[in-house]
Design an enzyme around this catalytic site. Sequence first.
Site, mmCIF file in Angstrom:
data_model
loop_
_atom_site.group_PDB
_atom_site.id
_atom_site.type_symbol
_atom_site.label_atom_id
_atom_site.label_comp_id
_atom_site.label_asym_id
_atom_site.label_seq_id
_atom_site.Cartn_x
_atom_site.Cartn_y
_atom_site.Cartn_z
ATOM 1 N N LEU A 1 0.813 -1.217 0.000
ATOM 2 C CA LEU A 1 0.000 0.000 0.000
ATOM 3 C C LEU A 1 0.846 1.265 0.000
ATOM 4 O O LEU A 1 1.888 1.338 0.651
ATOM 5 C CB LEU A 1 -0.913 -0.012 1.232
ATOM 6 C CG LEU A 1 -1.827 -1.240 1.343
ATOM 7 C CD1 LEU A 1 -2.678 -1.141 2.606
ATOM 8 C CD2 LEU A 1 -2.697 -1.408 0.119
ATOM 9 N N GLY B 1 -1.786 6.465 -2.305
ATOM 10 C CA GLY B 1 -2.974 6.374 -3.152
ATOM 11 C C GLY B 1 -4.009 5.453 -2.516
ATOM 12 O O GLY B 1 -5.186 5.798 -2.396
ATOM 13 N N HIS B 2 -3.559 4.270 -2.075
ATOM 14 C CA HIS B 2 -4.487 3.342 -1.416
ATOM 15 C C HIS B 2 -5.056 3.965 -0.137
ATOM 16 O O HIS B 2 -6.242 3.816 0.169
ATOM 17 C CB HIS B 2 -3.762 2.050 -1.011
ATOM 18 C CG HIS B 2 -3.241 1.235 -2.156
ATOM 19 N ND1 HIS B 2 -1.899 1.070 -2.393
ATOM 20 C CD2 HIS B 2 -3.890 0.545 -3.111
ATOM 21 C CE1 HIS B 2 -1.740 0.295 -3.447
ATOM 22 N NE2 HIS B 2 -2.914 -0.034 -3.909
ATOM 23 N N GLU C 1 -8.895 6.223 -9.522
ATOM 24 C CA GLU C 1 -9.082 6.639 -10.918
ATOM 25 C C GLU C 1 -7.818 6.429 -11.746
ATOM 26 O O GLU C 1 -7.846 6.548 -12.960
ATOM 27 C CB GLU C 1 -9.508 8.114 -10.967
ATOM 28 C CG GLU C 1 -10.940 8.299 -10.503
ATOM 29 C CD GLU C 1 -11.350 9.745 -10.320
ATOM 30 O OE1 GLU C 1 -10.498 10.644 -10.497
ATOM 31 O OE2 GLU C 1 -12.525 9.979 -9.970
ATOM 32 N N LYS C 2 -6.701 6.139 -11.090
ATOM 33 C CA LYS C 2 -5.485 5.875 -11.866
ATOM 34 C C LYS C 2 -5.706 4.707 -12.817
ATOM 35 O O LYS C 2 -5.257 4.720 -13.954
ATOM 36 C CB LYS C 2 -4.288 5.590 -10.956
ATOM 37 C CG LYS C 2 -2.998 5.494 -11.767
ATOM 38 C CD LYS C 2 -1.852 5.001 -10.947
ATOM 39 C CE LYS C 2 -1.897 3.542 -10.715
ATOM 40 N NZ LYS C 2 -1.121 2.691 -11.591
ATOM 41 N N VAL D 1 -3.397 9.894 -6.731
ATOM 42 C CA VAL D 1 -2.452 10.599 -5.854
ATOM 43 C C VAL D 1 -1.090 10.568 -6.549
ATOM 44 O O VAL D 1 -0.680 9.529 -7.082
ATOM 45 C CB VAL D 1 -2.387 9.932 -4.461
ATOM 46 C CG1 VAL D 1 -1.356 10.608 -3.575
ATOM 47 C CG2 VAL D 1 -3.757 9.974 -3.800
ATOM 48 N N ARG E 1 3.944 -0.431 -8.489
ATOM 49 C CA ARG E 1 5.011 -0.835 -9.423
ATOM 50 C C ARG E 1 6.119 0.212 -9.539
ATOM 51 O O ARG E 1 7.176 -0.091 -10.108
ATOM 52 C CB ARG E 1 4.419 -1.169 -10.795
ATOM 53 C CG ARG E 1 3.573 -2.437 -10.763
ATOM 54 C CD ARG E 1 3.199 -2.950 -12.143
ATOM 55 N NE ARG E 1 2.675 -4.293 -12.098
ATOM 56 C CZ ARG E 1 1.364 -4.619 -12.085
ATOM 57 N NH1 ARG E 1 0.454 -3.680 -12.127
ATOM 58 N NH2 ARG E 1 0.986 -5.885 -12.022
#
Length: 282
Positions: free
Chosen positions: A33, A36-37, A150-151, A178, A189
């Site tokens: 994580l 963003g998460h 949304e990424k 984010v 990644r």
Amino acid sequence: MRTVHSLKELRNILKAYRQQGKTIALVPTMGNLHDGHISLVRKASEAADVVVTSIFVNPMQFGANEDLDSYPRTLAEDQDKLAPAGNTLIFAPPVSEIYPEGLANQTKVVVPEVSEGHCGASRPGHFEGVATVVTMLFNMIQPDIAVFGEKDFQQLAVIRKMTRDLMMPIEIVGAPTVREDDGLAKSSRNGYLSDTERASAPVVYQTLTNAARQLEQGRTDFTAIEQEAQETLSKAGLRPDYFNIVNSLTLKPATVDDSEVTLLVAAFLGTTRLIDNISITR
Ligand code: PAF
């Protein structure tokens, strides 16, 4: 905050919450994580009484030559990050709990049209794997809402269509991407990038913002803009997979009449595949 690994235990805990009249939000993840998460978990905790974050590296959504084996598994670190974000429960099942009979005979969920093209074209079977495991998580957890980043723009479109088509009584919430200070979208990644690759990575977002600006300024030669963007990425040492300007709802190639448009990009930096997107109103 509890971590459960078995479906039976998960169902017992959630049953008790439901009997108390509590609403449940799900944040599906594959772990490792990042901020963003965590933003998804915070959004979920604002919207529901109980937040379940699932951590499951789903083998069904990885292609034969992809990074299933090397995908980082970091449960202890993930637990530390989730507790302060308002998470209630982690569901971290082993593969045997989700696919007790293996993958070969598993019933699958296929979402037509929005799964095709873009990442769907480059990663055959990927969205089938995503739609299947998300359906299973929805059935296991029966959340009132589920939050996705949304990424992964195409993934969000796939989940929205699947939920609509299969009449799942779940509100799907998208949360903004984010970014690092230099614009690179946060991704599990990114950790694969060498220092040199990391220094080149912001060109992905720069290329997106540059193309978006040109669309906003009235350019309508979409194919030329796509080609120029791919050239920019190649010159910076990346290997573009696609750069597509699409209708934000259908994900089909944008036309001059479309007002809601999304720019989708996927590009390799070394062996790491980065994806990103920007949506604009023309
Ligand atoms: O976005 C992800 O991390 C995964 O695709 C998801 C939604 C958790 C399904 O495995």
